[in-house]
Design a protein around this motif. Sequence first.
Motif, PDB file in Angstrom:
ATOM      1  N   PHE A 152      42.840  40.728  51.917  1.00 19.90           N
ATOM      2  CA  PHE A 152      42.396  39.262  51.438  1.00 19.90           C
ATOM      3  C   PHE A 152      42.568  38.301  51.840  1.00 19.90           C
ATOM      4  O   PHE A 152      43.498  37.391  50.548  1.00 19.90           O
ATOM      5  N   ARG A 153      42.098  36.817  52.187  1.00 20.09           N
ATOM      6  CA  ARG A 153      42.106  35.581  52.060  1.00 20.09           C
ATOM      7  C   ARG A 153      40.404  35.281  51.873  1.00 20.09           C
ATOM      8  O   ARG A 153      39.778  34.562  52.945  1.00 20.09           O
ATOM      9  N   MET A 154      40.388  33.712  50.870  1.00 28.55           N
ATOM     10  CA  MET A 154      39.415  33.208  50.734  1.00 28.55           C
ATOM     11  C   MET A 154      38.663  32.872  51.796  1.00 28.55           C
ATOM     12  O   MET A 154      39.829  31.764  52.419  1.00 28.55           O
ATOM     13  N   LYS A 155      37.235  32.547  52.497  1.00 25.64           N
ATOM     14  CA  LYS A 155      37.219  31.560  53.315  1.00 25.64           C
ATOM     15  C   LYS A 155      36.383  30.736  52.488  1.00 25.64           C
ATOM     16  O   LYS A 155      37.174  29.334  51.756  1.00 25.64           O
ATOM     17  N   ARG A 156      34.895  31.220  51.960  1.00 30.59           N
ATOM     18  CA  ARG A 156      33.921  30.243  51.440  1.00 30.59           C
ATOM     19  C   ARG A 156      33.757  30.864  50.149  1.00 30.59           C
ATOM     20  O   ARG A 156      34.256  32.278  49.867  1.00 30.59           O
ATOM     21  N   ALA A 157      34.703  29.973  48.703  1.00 36.35           N
ATOM     22  CA  ALA A 157      33.997  29.706  47.360  1.00 36.35           C
ATOM     23  C   ALA A 157      33.452  29.534  46.516  1.00 36.35           C
ATOM     24  O   ALA A 157      33.158  28.943  46.431  1.00 36.35           O
ATOM     25  N   GLY A 158      33.334  29.947  44.975  1.00 40.01           N
ATOM     26  CA  GLY A 158      32.102  29.396  44.147  1.00 40.01           C
ATOM     27  C   GLY A 158      32.306  29.963  42.912  1.00 40.01           C
ATOM     28  O   GLY A 158      33.210  30.707  42.407  1.00 40.01           O
ATOM     29  N   TRP A 159      31.799  28.706  42.006  1.00 37.29           N
ATOM     30  CA  TRP A 159      31.439  29.177  40.577  1.00 37.29           C
ATOM     31  C   TRP A 159      30.490  29.138  40.234  1.00 37.29           C
ATOM     32  O   TRP A 159      29.616  28.185  40.640  1.00 37.29           O
ATOM     33  N   TYR A 160      29.702  30.307  39.582  1.00 38.72           N
ATOM     34  CA  TYR A 160      28.729  30.461  39.000  1.00 38.72           C
ATOM     35  C   TYR A 160      28.584  30.773  37.692  1.00 38.72           C
ATOM     36  O   TYR A 160      29.832  31.191  36.722  1.00 38.72           O
ATOM     37  N   ARG A 161      27.654  29.987  36.887  1.00 32.52           N
ATOM     38  CA  ARG A 161      27.709  30.660  34.915  1.00 32.52           C
ATOM     39  C   ARG A 161      26.983  31.316  34.611  1.00 32.52           C
ATOM     40  O   ARG A 161      25.373  31.625  35.481  1.00 32.52           O
ATOM     41  N   GLN A 162      26.463  31.500  33.393  1.00 34.42           N
ATOM     42  CA  GLN A 162      25.459  32.331  32.220  1.00 34.42           C
ATOM     43  C   GLN A 162      25.248  31.854  30.958  1.00 34.42           C
ATOM     44  O   GLN A 162      26.524  32.588  30.699  1.00 34.42           O
ATOM     45  N   ALA A 163      24.716  31.448  31.045  1.00 33.45           N
ATOM     46  CA  ALA A 163      24.228  31.723  29.741  1.00 33.45           C
ATOM     47  C   ALA A 163      23.973  32.281  28.504  1.00 33.45           C
ATOM     48  O   ALA A 163      22.943  33.140  29.498  1.00 33.45           O
ATOM     49  N   PRO A 164      23.770  32.770  27.620  1.00 38.62           N
ATOM     50  CA  PRO A 164      23.192  34.065  26.104  1.00 38.62           C
ATOM     51  C   PRO A 164      21.586  33.226  26.837  1.00 38.62           C
ATOM     52  O   PRO A 164      21.139  32.621  26.959  1.00 38.62           O
ATOM     53  N   GLY A 165      20.965  34.681  27.332  1.00 30.68           N
ATOM     54  CA  GLY A 165      19.391  34.601  28.063  1.00 30.68           C
ATOM     55  C   GLY A 165      18.690  33.842  28.734  1.00 30.68           C
ATOM     56  O   GLY A 165      17.596  33.579  29.264  1.00 30.68           O
ATOM     57  N   LYS A 166      19.681  33.454  29.994  1.00 34.87           N
ATOM     58  CA  LYS A 166      19.626  33.180  30.865  1.00 34.87           C
ATOM     59  C   LYS A 166      20.517  33.519  32.103  1.00 34.87           C
ATOM     60  O   LYS A 166      21.075  34.001  31.824  1.00 34.87           O
ATOM     61  N   GLN A 167      18.886  33.316  33.135  1.00 35.89           N
ATOM     62  CA  GLN A 167      19.712  34.008  34.224  1.00 35.89           C
ATOM     63  C   GLN A 167      21.426  33.313  35.196  1.00 35.89           C
ATOM     64  O   GLN A 167      21.332  32.165  34.433  1.00 35.89           O
ATOM     65  N   ARG A 168      21.993  33.686  36.322  1.00 35.65           N
ATOM     66  CA  ARG A 168      22.899  33.174  36.322  1.00 35.65           C
ATOM     67  C   ARG A 168      22.974  32.295  37.271  1.00 35.65           C
ATOM     68  O   ARG A 168      21.296  32.057  38.198  1.00 35.65           O
ATOM     69  N   GLU A 169      23.460  31.221  37.674  1.00 33.11           N
ATOM     70  CA  GLU A 169      22.689  29.610  38.378  1.00 33.11           C
ATOM     71  C   GLU A 169      24.418  29.311  38.600  1.00 33.11           C
ATOM     72  O   GLU A 169      25.780  29.713  38.472  1.00 33.11           O
ATOM     73  N   PHE A 170      24.570  29.136  39.789  1.00 34.89           N
ATOM     74  CA  PHE A 170      24.943  29.001  40.944  1.00 34.89           C
ATOM     75  C   PHE A 170      25.638  27.162  40.066  1.00 34.89           C
ATOM     76  O   PHE A 170      25.184  26.172  39.678  1.00 34.89           O
ATOM     77  N   VAL A 171      27.008  26.931  40.439  1.00 30.19           N
ATOM     78  CA  VAL A 171      27.776  26.110  39.469  1.00 30.19           C
ATOM     79  C   VAL A 171      28.248  24.749  41.085  1.00 30.19           C
ATOM     80  O   VAL A 171      28.175  23.712  41.064  1.00 30.19           O
ATOM     81  N   ALA A 172      29.072  25.556  41.346  1.00 29.86           N
ATOM     82  CA  ALA A 172      29.641  24.976  42.205  1.00 29.86           C
ATOM     83  C   ALA A 172      30.599  25.320  43.815  1.00 29.86           C
ATOM     84  O   ALA A 172      30.680  26.936  42.746  1.00 29.86           O
ATOM     85  N   ARG A 173      30.752  25.069  44.973  1.00 30.95           N
ATOM     86  CA  ARG A 173      31.106  25.543  46.052  1.00 30.95           C
ATOM     87  C   ARG A 173      31.711  25.154  46.782  1.00 30.95           C
ATOM     88  O   ARG A 173      31.927  24.314  47.200  1.00 30.95           O
ATOM     89  N   ILE A 174      33.032  26.000  48.230  1.00 33.50           N
ATOM     90  CA  ILE A 174      34.123  25.329  48.724  1.00 33.50           C
ATOM     91  C   ILE A 174      33.772  26.186  49.796  1.00 33.50           C
ATOM     92  O   ILE A 174      34.122  26.958  49.801  1.00 33.50           O
ATOM     93  N   THR A 175      33.862  25.362  50.778  1.00 34.77           N
ATOM     94  CA  THR A 175      33.792  26.367  51.514  1.00 34.77           C
ATOM     95  C   THR A 175      35.260  26.161  52.524  1.00 34.77           C
ATOM     96  O   THR A 175      36.141  25.787  52.261  1.00 34.77           O
ATOM     97  N   THR A 176      35.931  26.386  53.472  1.00 33.85           N
ATOM     98  CA  THR A 176      37.236  26.999  54.346  1.00 33.85           C
ATOM     99  C   THR A 176      37.092  25.349  54.949  1.00 33.85           C
ATOM    100  O   THR A 176      38.625  24.992  55.005  1.00 33.85           O
ATOM    101  N   GLY A 177      36.526  24.719  55.764  1.00 34.43           N
ATOM    102  CA  GLY A 177      36.625  23.432  55.732  1.00 34.43           C
ATOM    103  C   GLY A 177      36.400  22.336  54.590  1.00 34.43           C
ATOM    104  O   GLY A 177      37.642  20.749  54.734  1.00 34.43           O
ATOM    105  N   GLY A 178      36.962  22.965  53.124  1.00 36.76           N
ATOM    106  CA  GLY A 178      36.707  21.336  52.271  1.00 36.76           C
ATOM    107  C   GLY A 178      35.674  21.047  51.880  1.00 36.76           C
ATOM    108  O   GLY A 178      35.250  20.508  51.373  1.00 36.76           O
ATOM    109  N   THR A 179      34.446  21.767  52.351  1.00 32.19           N
ATOM    110  CA  THR A 179      33.019  20.887  51.799  1.00 32.19           C
ATOM    111  C   THR A 179      32.502  21.614  50.746  1.00 32.19           C
ATOM    112  O   THR A 179      32.752  22.701  50.501  1.00 32.19           O
TER     113      THR A 179
END
Length: 122
Positions: free
Chosen positions: A29-56
Motif C-alpha cells: 500500500f502506498r498513500m494517494k490521498r490522505a487526510g485528518w479527521y477529528r471527533q470531540a466527545p459528544g460530537k460527530q467526526r469532522e473533516f480537518v485537512a486533506r492532501i492529494t497525490t499532487g500536493g493539493t
Amino acid sequence: QVQLVESGGGLVQAGGSLRLSCVASGSIFRMKRAGWYRQAPGKQREFVARITTGGTTVYADSVKGRFTISRDNAKNTVYLQMNSLKPEDTAVYSCNAEGGNYNGLRYEFSYWGQGTQVTVSS
C-alpha cells in the motif's frame, strides 16, 4: 489489511503546537490521498485537512491558517502540524489514507488509524 500508526498527540497549553504523524505499514500500500479527521466527545467526526497525490491541500475553515498537512512519500507518512492550538481543538484525531484506483470521486481502498488524543488546556 493496512495498518496506520499515529503518533504525536498529547496535552498542550492553548497557543501551543503539536505535530501529528501517520505512517502506513505494508509495502503493498502506498498513500494517494490522505487526510485528518477529528471527533470531540459528544460530537460527530469532522473533516480537518486533506492532501492529494499532487500536493493539493484542503482545510476546514476552523483550522485554516493554523494547521498544515504535509506528506513524505518516501516514508509513506502524513503529518499534521498544528499551531496556535485552541481548547476547541481538543479531540481524537484520526488519519485516513486512500489508495488504489480512482473513479473521479473515490479511491479503491480506504483505511483509518486508531486515533490519537489531542488535549488543549485553557
